[in-house]
Design a protein around this motif. Structure first.
Motif, PDB file in Angstrom:
ATOM      1  N   SER A   1      69.350  38.924  18.297  1.00 17.20           N
ATOM      2  CA  SER A   1      69.189  37.479  18.366  1.00 17.20           C
ATOM      3  C   SER A   1      67.863  37.087  19.021  1.00 17.20           C
ATOM      4  CB  SER A   1      70.357  36.863  19.145  1.00 17.20           C
ATOM      5  OG  SER A   1      70.229  35.459  19.223  1.00 17.20           O
TER       6      SER A   1
ATOM      7  N   ARG B   1      68.526  30.914  10.946  1.00 17.96           N
ATOM      8  CA  ARG B   1      69.636  31.862  10.928  1.00 17.96           C
ATOM      9  C   ARG B   1      70.520  31.615   9.694  1.00 17.96           C
ATOM     10  NH1 ARG B   1      70.430  33.860  16.205  1.00 17.96           N
ATOM     11  NH2 ARG B   1      68.397  33.792  17.235  1.00 17.96           N
TER      12      ARG B   1
ATOM     13  N   VAL C   1      68.270  36.362   8.988  1.00 23.46           N
ATOM     14  CA  VAL C   1      67.367  35.208   9.020  1.00 23.46           C
ATOM     15  C   VAL C   1      66.704  35.042   7.657  1.00 23.46           C
ATOM     16  CG1 VAL C   1      66.915  35.430  11.493  1.00 23.46           C
ATOM     17  CG2 VAL C   1      65.426  36.608   9.861  1.00 23.46           C
TER      18      VAL C   1
ATOM     19  N   VAL D   1      71.715  40.161  13.074  1.00 16.75           N
ATOM     20  CA  VAL D   1      71.377  38.761  12.823  1.00 16.75           C
ATOM     21  C   VAL D   1      70.629  38.683  11.503  1.00 16.75           C
ATOM     22  CG1 VAL D   1      69.990  36.803  13.611  1.00 16.75           C
ATOM     23  CG2 VAL D   1      71.299  38.155  15.257  1.00 16.75           C
TER      24      VAL D   1
END
Length: 265
Positions: free
Chosen positions: A59, A149, A141, A139
């Motif tokens: 993150s 995100r 993106v 994560v």
């Protein structure tokens, strides 16, 4: 044939550096261009990213990439001229700070990997994303949207929108390096064909089969374009290469039938 292109077809998958390879591919269309300024820019971005510090989790690393690449250096998706071939040419992308999802993903993943971070290009039907972190709290993106995100709900929407009906998100997968570079060139080839530039598209498929010779579908597309150009001997060679690669019975039948329809030598 360019030596760097031949080398790409020979080296192991894990040896491919996406940014360096994409620059080498772009150089084929910019002969004589000095790549030093582009290497310097990539080095500068990596150094700036490293200086942010404290990015330990996926993150935090996603935030750092967005802040540096999109915020400071201005890399963003080209929504105004999406189909411009320059968006799939890394030299032009670095000049303009605009690109397609796949070209921007190459920049993001390459910068992350330079710092030793786990990062991959994610193949989503109709789109390309970046995933950071392989095992612990990964994560996802979207470099095209300045690193926004992408959660599970949005990911499912992207898959469903492309499929036209509900499908499981298990169709999403990290892309091997060669497949990413092929995706980059396929974008250029499809736009060339749409513009009526069949020989340009064929040139790009020759590049693709050189750097990814084990991808059967590339030989099929190359043969198709060679037939349009009445290069029957070349098409026979491409179909023969495909026949050697694939063990799929149905595909082998199609290739054999296509070979049988070619004019005699």
């Amino acid at each position: 044939m360019n030596e760097d292109l031949n080398l790409l077809g020979l080296i192991d998958e894990e040896e491919i550096l996406l940014d360096e390879a994409a620059l080498s591919l772009a150089l084929l269309d910019h002969p004589g261009t000095d790549l030093a300024p582009y290497h310097d820019l990539l080095d500068t971005m990596a150094t700036r990213l490293e200086s942010v510090g404290g990015a330990e989790t996926p993150s935090e690393r996603a935030d750092a990439l967005a802040a540096v690449l999109a915020g400071e250096f201005g890399f963003v998706g080209d929504v105004e001229s999406y189909d411009d071939p320059a968006n799939a040419d890394l030299i032009s992308v670095l000049d303009r700070r605009r690109g397609l999802p796949v070209s921007l993903a190459i920049v993001w993943v390459s910068m992350a990997r330079r710092l030793g971070w786990s990062a991959d290009v994610l193949d989503v039907p109709g789109h390309v994303l970046v995933v950071l972190g392989a095992e612990v709290a990964p994560v996802i993106v979207d470099p095209f949207a300045q690193g926004v995100r992408v959660g599970a709900e949005r990911l499912a929407e992207l898959v469903e929108a492309s499929a036209g009906k509900r499908r499981a998100v298990t169709h999403v997968a990290a892309m091997p390096n060669r497949a990413v570079l092929v995706r980059l060139l396929q974008n250029q080839a499809s736009r060339a064909e749409q513009a009526g530039k069949g020989r340009r598209a064929l040139e790009l498929y020759v590049r693709m089969t050189t750097m990814a010779p084990a991808f059967p579908h590339l030989w099929w597309e190359r043969a198709r374009l060679e037939l349009v150009d009445h290069a029957f001997g070349a098409a026979r060679g491409s179909l023969g290469a495909m026949l050697e690669l694939t063990r799929d019975p149905e595909l082998r039948r199609h290739v054999t039938e296509a070979l049988g329809r070619l004019p005699p030598e």
